[in-house]
Design a protein around this motif. Structure first.
Motif, PDB file in Angstrom:
ATOM      1  N   GLN A  99     -27.682 -13.613  42.071  1.00 30.00           N
ATOM      2  CA  GLN A  99     -26.562 -14.152  41.310  1.00 30.00           C
ATOM      3  C   GLN A  99     -26.871 -14.206  39.816  1.00 30.00           C
ATOM      4  OE1 GLN A  99     -27.637 -15.294  44.151  1.00 30.00           O
ATOM      5  NE2 GLN A  99     -25.886 -15.213  45.525  1.00 30.00           N
ATOM      6  N   LEU A 100     -28.093 -14.631  39.469  1.00 33.74           N
ATOM      7  CA  LEU A 100     -28.465 -14.705  38.056  1.00 33.74           C
ATOM      8  C   LEU A 100     -28.557 -13.310  37.444  1.00 33.74           C
ATOM      9  CD1 LEU A 100     -31.124 -17.565  37.889  1.00 33.74           C
ATOM     10  CD2 LEU A 100     -28.792 -17.579  37.013  1.00 33.74           C
ATOM     11  N   ASN A 101     -29.064 -12.372  38.213  1.00 33.97           N
ATOM     12  CA  ASN A 101     -29.113 -10.992  37.716  1.00 33.97           C
ATOM     13  C   ASN A 101     -27.717 -10.510  37.355  1.00 33.97           C
ATOM     14  OD1 ASN A 101     -31.867 -10.441  37.804  1.00 33.97           O
ATOM     15  ND2 ASN A 101     -31.821  -9.843  39.958  1.00 33.97           N
ATOM     16  N   ARG A 102     -26.758 -10.769  38.229  1.00 38.41           N
ATOM     17  CA  ARG A 102     -25.392 -10.329  37.988  1.00 38.41           C
ATOM     18  C   ARG A 102     -24.762 -11.093  36.834  1.00 38.41           C
ATOM     19  NH1 ARG A 102     -25.099  -5.358  39.779  1.00 38.41           N
ATOM     20  NH2 ARG A 102     -25.751  -5.179  41.961  1.00 38.41           N
ATOM     21  N   MET A 103     -25.043 -12.387  36.729  1.00 35.82           N
ATOM     22  CA  MET A 103     -24.460 -13.178  35.656  1.00 35.82           C
ATOM     23  C   MET A 103     -24.980 -12.707  34.298  1.00 35.82           C
ATOM     24  SD  MET A 103     -24.199 -17.310  35.241  1.00 35.82           S
ATOM     25  CE  MET A 103     -25.924 -17.619  34.948  1.00 35.82           C
ATOM     26  N   VAL A 104     -26.282 -12.483  34.216  1.00 42.47           N
ATOM     27  CA  VAL A 104     -26.877 -12.002  32.960  1.00 42.47           C
ATOM     28  C   VAL A 104     -26.335 -10.621  32.623  1.00 42.47           C
ATOM     29  CG1 VAL A 104     -29.020 -11.254  31.871  1.00 42.47           C
ATOM     30  CG2 VAL A 104     -28.969 -13.392  33.168  1.00 42.47           C
ATOM     31  N   GLU A 105     -26.254  -9.764  33.624  1.00 44.94           N
ATOM     32  CA  GLU A 105     -25.747  -8.405  33.402  1.00 44.94           C
ATOM     33  C   GLU A 105     -24.297  -8.440  32.924  1.00 44.94           C
ATOM     34  OE1 GLU A 105     -24.870  -4.302  35.963  1.00 44.94           O
ATOM     35  OE2 GLU A 105     -25.766  -6.054  36.940  1.00 44.94           O
ATOM     36  N   SER A 106     -23.465  -9.248  33.580  1.00 46.03           N
ATOM     37  CA  SER A 106     -22.045  -9.302  33.204  1.00 46.03           C
ATOM     38  C   SER A 106     -21.867  -9.907  31.820  1.00 46.03           C
ATOM     39  CB  SER A 106     -21.248 -10.116  34.231  1.00 46.03           C
ATOM     40  OG  SER A 106     -21.650 -11.469  34.244  1.00 46.03           O
ATOM     41  N   ALA A 107     -22.671 -10.928  31.493  1.00 50.37           N
ATOM     42  CA  ALA A 107     -22.580 -11.551  30.168  1.00 50.37           C
ATOM     43  C   ALA A 107     -22.940 -10.543  29.082  1.00 50.37           C
ATOM     44  CB  ALA A 107     -23.493 -12.768  30.094  1.00 50.37           C
ATOM     45  N   ASN A 108     -23.993  -9.775  29.307  1.00 48.11           N
ATOM     46  CA  ASN A 108     -24.413  -8.782  28.319  1.00 48.11           C
ATOM     47  C   ASN A 108     -23.363  -7.685  28.146  1.00 48.11           C
ATOM     48  OD1 ASN A 108     -26.825 -10.108  27.763  1.00 48.11           O
ATOM     49  ND2 ASN A 108     -27.964  -8.971  29.325  1.00 48.11           N
ATOM     50  N   LYS A 109     -22.735  -7.271  29.257  1.00 52.70           N
ATOM     51  CA  LYS A 109     -21.692  -6.253  29.169  1.00 52.70           C
ATOM     52  C   LYS A 109     -20.454  -6.793  28.463  1.00 52.70           C
ATOM     53  CE  LYS A 109     -22.980  -3.317  33.075  1.00 52.70           C
ATOM     54  NZ  LYS A 109     -22.573  -2.792  34.409  1.00 52.70           N
ATOM     55  N   PHE A 110     -20.138  -8.062  28.738  1.00 51.01           N
ATOM     56  CA  PHE A 110     -18.980  -8.667  28.076  1.00 51.01           C
ATOM     57  C   PHE A 110     -19.207  -8.725  26.564  1.00 51.01           C
ATOM     58  CE2 PHE A 110     -16.561 -12.282  26.450  1.00 51.01           C
ATOM     59  CZ  PHE A 110     -15.295 -12.013  26.970  1.00 51.01           C
ATOM     60  N   ILE A 111     -20.424  -9.093  26.162  1.00 52.23           N
ATOM     61  CA  ILE A 111     -20.754  -9.161  24.736  1.00 52.23           C
ATOM     62  C   ILE A 111     -20.664  -7.772  24.106  1.00 52.23           C
ATOM     63  CG2 ILE A 111     -22.632  -9.599  23.100  1.00 52.23           C
ATOM     64  CD1 ILE A 111     -23.593 -11.735  25.212  1.00 52.23           C
ATOM     65  N   LYS A 112     -21.168  -6.771  24.826  1.00 46.16           N
ATOM     66  CA  LYS A 112     -21.110  -5.402  24.314  1.00 46.16           C
ATOM     67  C   LYS A 112     -19.670  -4.925  24.198  1.00 46.16           C
ATOM     68  CE  LYS A 112     -23.022  -0.768  25.084  1.00 46.16           C
ATOM     69  NZ  LYS A 112     -23.845   0.072  25.982  1.00 46.16           N
ATOM     70  N   PHE A 113     -18.835  -5.311  25.166  1.00 50.61           N
ATOM     71  CA  PHE A 113     -17.431  -4.895  25.174  1.00 50.61           C
ATOM     72  C   PHE A 113     -16.668  -5.518  24.013  1.00 50.61           C
ATOM     73  CE2 PHE A 113     -13.005  -5.658  26.485  1.00 50.61           C
ATOM     74  CZ  PHE A 113     -12.596  -4.359  26.728  1.00 50.61           C
ATOM     75  N   THR A 114     -16.873  -6.802  23.795  1.00 56.30           N
ATOM     76  CA  THR A 114     -16.124  -7.499  22.753  1.00 56.30           C
ATOM     77  C   THR A 114     -16.706  -7.252  21.373  1.00 56.30           C
ATOM     78  OG1 THR A 114     -17.435  -9.508  23.149  1.00 56.30           O
ATOM     79  CG2 THR A 114     -15.334  -9.312  24.302  1.00 56.30           C
ATOM     80  N   GLY A 115     -18.052  -7.107  21.287  1.00 57.88           N
ATOM     81  CA  GLY A 115     -18.685  -6.936  19.983  1.00 57.88           C
ATOM     82  C   GLY A 115     -18.322  -8.089  19.077  1.00 57.88           C
ATOM     83  N   SER A 116     -18.088  -7.800  17.800  1.00 55.14           N
ATOM     84  CA  SER A 116     -17.664  -8.842  16.866  1.00 55.14           C
ATOM     85  C   SER A 116     -16.147  -8.952  16.858  1.00 55.14           C
ATOM     86  CB  SER A 116     -18.181  -8.538  15.455  1.00 55.14           C
ATOM     87  OG  SER A 116     -17.713  -7.280  15.041  1.00 55.14           O
ATOM     88  N   GLY A 117     -15.531  -8.338  17.845  1.00 52.20           N
ATOM     89  CA  GLY A 117     -14.080  -8.351  17.964  1.00 52.20           C
ATOM     90  C   GLY A 117     -13.625  -7.041  18.579  1.00 52.20           C
ATOM     91  N   ASN A 118     -12.967  -7.110  19.711  1.00 53.61           N
ATOM     92  CA  ASN A 118     -12.541  -5.900  20.395  1.00 53.61           C
ATOM     93  C   ASN A 118     -11.279  -5.353  19.726  1.00 53.61           C
ATOM     94  OD1 ASN A 118     -11.934  -3.896  22.219  1.00 53.61           O
ATOM     95  ND2 ASN A 118     -11.071  -5.303  23.727  1.00 53.61           N
ATOM     96  N   PRO A 119     -11.330  -4.156  19.105  1.00 53.51           N
ATOM     97  CA  PRO A 119     -10.148  -3.627  18.408  1.00 53.51           C
ATOM     98  C   PRO A 119      -8.921  -3.511  19.300  1.00 53.51           C
ATOM     99  CG  PRO A 119     -12.106  -2.348  17.863  1.00 53.51           C
ATOM    100  CD  PRO A 119     -12.490  -3.270  18.976  1.00 53.51           C
ATOM    101  N   ALA A 120      -9.134  -3.256  20.610  1.00 49.12           N
ATOM    102  CA  ALA A 120      -7.996  -3.110  21.521  1.00 49.12           C
ATOM    103  C   ALA A 120      -7.229  -4.417  21.682  1.00 49.12           C
ATOM    104  CB  ALA A 120      -8.483  -2.621  22.887  1.00 49.12           C
TER     105      ALA A 120
END
Length: 496
Positions: free
Chosen positions: A200-221
Motif C-alpha cells: 500500500q505504501l509503495n502504491r501511495m508513494v508512487e501515485s503521489a510522485n506521479k500526481f506531482i509530476k502530472f501537475t508540476g507547478s500548474g497543469n496547463p490543461a
C-alpha cells in the motif's frame, strides 16, 4: 403650451440624470485591478517564469497587492501581502471560498465518484463535511488519546534506525526513508494500526510522485482544457494510475464497513462510519456516507505529501546550517535529556526548536499559493471590484519574503521569531502561513504540526546530519503543488 414645454424639459432632465446615474454605477462597478499585458488564448502563462511566486511578487510591486491576470480561459486575480490575503480569506460573506472546476479536479471526481472536501464547492454541505472531518482528526490527536502521538513516535524510532543503518558514514539519499515514515503515519491513522503496509505504501508513494509530476507547478490543461486532446496519453496515464490507487483505498473501506462496530472506533475511517450512523439517526441529509468516506482520499494525499516534504526540508536545512542544528540539539538535551521520549507537551518549552521549524517553513513556503480559490459572488478587495467566477491565488510566498516586515527575508535566522522573554513572537509567527487562512484553511493543520514536531525532534536528538564535503546544495525548490527540495544527500551519524 408653456406648461407642456416645462413638463417636457423636466422629463428630459430626469431621463438624462437617470442615464448619468446608471452610467456612473456601471463605471464604478467595473473598477477592476490593473495587471501586466498578456497574450490571446494563453493569457499570462508564458510569462510566469521558473518561479511563479517570485514573478507574482515582482508584478505586485508594480501593479499593487491585488492585480489581474488571465490564465488561459480563466479570469484570475493574484493577491500579495499579509493584509490583503487576510482580508480576502476572512471575508464574512466567504466570497473567496469557492474552488475552480479545473480539469485535474474533474478527473479525480470522475475516478472517485464523489465531491472532494479539498477541491469541492463551498456550501452548507461543505461546512458540515469539514466539521465532521475536523472532529475525527481531533478525536485522534487530542491529549486524551495517545493513538497518534504513540504512532508518530514509533515511526520516528524506526526512521532513526533505518537512517543509521543505511548511512555508515557514507553520503546517502534519505528521501525514500522519510516518504515511508510519513506515509506510514497517515495510512495507519486512516486504516488502522499494524496493517500490512508494504504494498500500500509503495502504491501511495508512487501515485503521489506521479500526481506531482502530472501537475508540476500548474497543469496547463486545467486552464486550457483543449490541451487534453493534444496530449491524451498524459491524461490517460494519470487516470489509470489514480484508478488503481482508488481501488486499493475502496478495498480498505469495504473491509471497514464489513467489520465496523459502533462501540469500537479503531481509526479515522471508523470515525466517519460512526458519524454517518449518527447523521442518519438525526435524519440529516446532504452529507452522504460515500462523500464522507471520500475524505480519506483527501487526507491520504495532503497528509502524506506536506509532511514528507516538510521533514525533507528540515533535514536539508540542518545539514546546510550545522550551527542551527547544534542549537536545536543542545536545547533538546537541556530540556528533555535522553532518558525519555519527546512528547507533544514539550513543544512549548522547546522555543528555539519550534522557531527553527517555523523558519524553515517560512523560507521554503512549500505550498506557495495554497489551493486556488474561486469567487462565489461579486465582491471587492483592496478597493477593487472582482466578479463572481474569478480564480484567485493567494501568493503566500510574498508574505514569507516581505522585506518591509522581515528585514532580511533571504537569510535563514530562527532567532528572528523569538522575543526578549525567550518566547515565540506571536505577530511574526502569524505571518508564516503554510496552512492558509480562513474557512478554507487546511483542516489537518494540527496533525501536520504535531507530526512535524515529533518526527523532527525525535530524529534530530539521535542523529547528526551534515553536508558531504564534495557536494553543494541547491536550495531552490522543485516547483509542484507542494514545493520539494532538489535531490540531495547527507551524511548521517549517531550522536553520542
Amino acid at each position: 403650451m408653456i406648461e407642456i414645454s416645462t413638463i417636457s424639459v423636466l422629463l428630459i432632465a430626469f431621463t438624462v440624470n437617470l442615464l448619468l446615474f446608471k452610467l456612473f454605477v456601471v463605471v464604478k462597478r467595473k473598477r477592476y485591478p490593473n495587471g501586466p499585458f498578456g497574450l490571446p488564448v494563453l493569457g499570462h502563462l508564458p510569462f510566469f517564469g521558473k518561479s511563479p511566486p517570485i514573478t507574482f511578487s515582482q508584478w505586485g510591486q508594480k501593479y499593487g497587492d491585488v492585480f489581474r491576470i488571465r490564465m488561459g480561459s480563466w479570469n484570475t486575480v493574484v493577491v500579495n501581502g499579509y493584509e490583503a490575503i487576510k482580508e480576502a480569506a476572512e471575508k464574512t460573506d466567504d466570497a473567496f471560498s469557492g474552488r475552480p472546476e479545473f480539469m485535474t479536479q474533474k478527473l479525480l471526481q470522475e475516478i472517485t465518484g464523489e465531491i472532494s472536501l479539498a477541491f469541492g464547492p463551498f456550501d452548507d454541505i461543505y461546512l458540515q463535511h469539514r466539521k465532521v472531518v475536523a472532529t475525527a482528526l481531533r478525536h485522534f490527536t487530542c491529549r486524551k488519546s495517545r493513538f497518534t502521538e504513540d504512532l508518530i513516535s514509533e515511526e520516528a524510532v524506526q526512521l532513526v534506525e533505518n537512517l543509521l543503518k543505511k548511512s555508515k558514514q557514507e553520503p546517502v539519499d534519505i528521501r525514500e526513508n522519510i516518504q515511508y515514515a510519513t506515509g506510514s503515519v497517515i495510512y495507519q491513522m486512516l486504516y488502522g494500526r499494524g496493517i500490512d503496509l508494504k504494498e500500500q505504501l509503495n502504491r501511495m508513494v508512487e501515485s503521489a510522485n506521479k500526481f506531482i509530476k502530472f501537475t508540476g507547478s500548474g497543469n496547463p490543461a486545467d486552464v486550457l482544457p483543449w490541451l487534453r486532446y493534444l496530449m491524451p496519453w498524459k491524461i490517460t496515464g494519470f487516470r489509470n494510475m489514480n484508478i488503481y490507487v482508488e481501488a486499493i483505498r475502496k478495498g480498505r473501506i469495504e473491509n471497514h464497513i464489513r467489520s465496523f462496530s459502533p462501540g469500537n472506533v479503531r481509526d479515522i475511517t471508523d470515525t466517519f462510519l460512526a458519524a454517518d450512523l449518527q447523521g442518519k439517526n438525526r435524519n440529516e441529509r446532504g452529507l452522504t456516507r460515500s462523500r464522507l468516506l471520500n475524505s480519506t482520499a483527501d487526507l491520504q494525499g495532503a497528509g502524506f505529501d506536506t509532511s514528507n516534504k516538510s521533514l525533507q526540508w528540515l533535514i536539508l536545512y540542518m545539514s546546510m546550517y550545522p550551527e542551527v542544528q547544534e542549537c536545536v540539539q543542545h536545547e533538546i538535551d537541556e530540556v528533555i535529556g535522553s532518558g525519555r521520549r519527546i512528547e507533544l507537551v514539550d513543544k512549548s518549552r522547546l522555543t528555539y526548536t519550534e522557531a527553527t521549524i517555523l523558519e524553515v517553513m517560512r523560507m521554503t513556503t512549500i505550498v506557495p499559493f495554497a489551493l486556488p480559490k474561486l469567487t462565489i459572488k461579486d465582491t471587492t478587495l483592496g478597493g477593487y471590484d472582482i466578479d463572481k467566477g474569478t480564480v484567485v491565488f493567494f501568493n503566500l510566498h510574498s508574505v514569507s519574503y516581505d522585506k518591509e516586515f522581515w528585514g532580511d527575508p533571504q537569510t535563514f535566522r530562527p532567532e528572528r521569531l523569538i522575543d526578549e522573554n525567550n518566547k515565540l513572537n506571536t505577530e511574526k509567527c502569524n505571518h508564516i502561513l503554510p496552512f492558509g487562512l480562513g474557512r478554507r484553511r487546511c483542516v489537518g493543520e494540527f496533525l501536520a504540526r504535531m507530526e512535524q514536531f515529533l518526527l523532527f525532534t525525535n530524529v534530530i536528538r539521535r542523529c547528526r546530519f551534515s553536508k558531504p564535503a564534495d557536494e553543494s546544495y541547491d536550495m531552490e525548490p522543485d516547483p509542484g503543488l507542494v514545493y520539494s527540495p532538489k535531490p540531495f544527500r547527507v551524511v548521517v551519524e549517531e550522536r553520542q
